[in-house]
Design a protein around this motif. Structure first.
Motif, short mmCIF file in Angstrom:
data_model
loop_
_atom_site.label_atom_id
_atom_site.label_comp_id
_atom_site.label_asym_id
_atom_site.label_seq_id
_atom_site.Cartn_x
_atom_site.Cartn_y
_atom_site.Cartn_z
N HIS A 185 60.17 55.25 9.18
CA HIS A 185 58.94 55.31 8.37
C HIS A 185 57.74 55.81 9.14
O HIS A 185 56.60 55.47 8.84
CB HIS A 185 58.71 53.95 7.69
CG HIS A 185 59.89 53.58 6.85
ND1 HIS A 185 60.14 54.17 5.64
CD2 HIS A 185 60.96 52.80 7.13
CE1 HIS A 185 61.30 53.72 5.18
NE2 HIS A 185 61.82 52.90 6.06
N CYS A 232 59.01 58.47 -0.18
CA CYS A 232 59.97 57.65 0.57
C CYS A 232 60.27 56.37 -0.21
O CYS A 232 59.46 55.93 -1.02
CB CYS A 232 59.38 57.31 1.94
SG CYS A 232 60.51 56.40 3.01
N CYS A 236 60.08 53.51 0.80
CA CYS A 236 59.15 52.45 1.19
C CYS A 236 57.87 52.49 0.38
O CYS A 236 57.05 51.58 0.46
CB CYS A 236 58.84 52.53 2.68
SG CYS A 236 57.75 53.91 3.11
N CYS A 264 57.64 60.23 5.09
CA CYS A 264 58.29 59.51 6.19
C CYS A 264 59.50 60.31 6.70
O CYS A 264 60.10 61.10 5.96
CB CYS A 264 58.82 58.17 5.73
SG CYS A 264 57.57 56.99 5.22
ZN LIG Z 1 58.99 55.32 4.41
#
Ligand SMILES: [Zn+2]
Length: 327
Positions: free
Chosen positions: A170, A180, A182, A187
């Motif tokens: 990340h 991403c 996340c 990332c």
């Molecule tokens: Zn990420």
């Protein structure tokens, strides 16, 4: 039950979203027996516990041992985790939340049990028994569905203030880059994971470009198998080659930056994508790392593939247990 110094074997469990790998390990390094079972993730926590217990008993039977013969159990699990209490805080892959994994296994098997992050047990396995043997400062990256990492500094895993250090997937490599998992954009995981490669391949397929992967990429989930990707690369499929080169390039940029920051002796690259694509993939990543690293006299920083494959997780988990319950 802990604090034994009688050299009894330990159990290593690698709990993944699709499979449970278990090994009985003697002398902190020798696999005496093993078991592999599907993870009943869609059936929830109780089914997972039952499957792990069955897997441990199966591996014990394969090694001609029983529960009384082992000193303890180490489990590697996706997280986030509370390693002190042995609880999986939540995991989308396992379909659990506030799951008291280690206490429950300890109760059911009757042996002390510890829990550790799945990527970290893999990194620790490579450090002690695999490609990292003989080194004290290691950066390990595992490329699969996502990208996990483990940093070992002066022979110790870097845990970080929150216990979550090592999430190298990340690092943002491009502002406003691809989405991403996340929640952020750009990332390294959004460029270099199998998920990221598959997404790009699917885009090419939708544009009507011809590729061997057209029939292999799942049009609904956007998934692709590492083996299919490797087969397409081996057949010189232009789309597969282009996307793998791109993924390797971004991975090399991120890892090269980390080498500049941490100065490891070796960068170990593992995970399902790396294993399927083999040495040519590691060569591509190494080339970009070398271009990115500022100071590397005589190319002394090593960049090598992981060497334990699927065994890294069970061996690393067993090593944690060996050190905790045998020390
Ligand atoms: Zn990420």
């Amino acid at each position: 039950m802990s604090g034994q110094t009688d050299g009894r074997p330990v159990v290593g469990v690698d709990l993944g979203g699709t499979k449970i790998l278990t090994a009985i390990v003697g002398d902190g390094k020798t696999i005496l027996g093993r078991s592999k079972k599907p993870t009943p993730a869609k059936d929830g926590a109780e089914a997972i516990l039952v499957a792990i217990v069955a897997s441990i008993d199966e591996a014990l039977a394969a090694s001609g041992l029983n529960r009384d013969d082992v000193a303890g159990i180490g489990i590697g699990s996706p997280g986030p985790l509370d390693v002190d209490t042995g609880v999986v805080l939540f995991s989308a892959n396992l379909n659990v939340r506030d799951f008291p994994l280690a206490p429950e296994i300890s109760k059911r098997i009757g042996k002390p049990t510890l829990l550790q992050n799945d990527v970290r047990v893999g990194g620790y396995g490579e450090f002690r028994l695999g490609a990292g043997q003989g080194y004290k400062n290691i950066l390990a990256a595992f490329v699969g569905t996502g990208i996990g990492g483990c940093l070992i500094f002066d022979g110790k895993i870097v845990e970080g203030a929150t216990g979550n250090a090592g999430e190298l997937g990340h690092i943002v490599l491009k502002v406003g880059g691809p989405q991403c998992n996340c929640g952020n954009r750009g990332c390294m995981e959004a460029f270099s994971s199998r998920t990221a490669i598959a997404r790009r391949v699917l885009k090419e397929v939708r544009k009507g470009h011809s590729t061997l992967l057209a029939s292999k990429v799942d049009k609904k989930s956007g998934r692709i198998k590492s083996g299919d990707l490797a087969a397409a690369v081996a057949a010189n499929d232009p789309i597969a080659l282009k996307e793998v080169h791109r993924a390797a390039h971004y991975l090399g940029l991120g890892l090269g930056g980390l080498v500049n920051v941490f100065g490891p002796e070796i960068v170990i690259i593992g995970g399902g994508v790396t294993e399927a694509l083999g040495a040519p993939f590691v060569d591509l990543v190494r080339t970009t790392i070398r271009k990115t690293v500022l100071v590397d006299p005589n190319e002394q920083i090593k960049v090598e593939p992981a060497s334990l494959g699927d065994d890294a997780g069970v061996l690393g988990a067993a090593l944690f247990a060996h050190e905790r319950f045998q020390a």
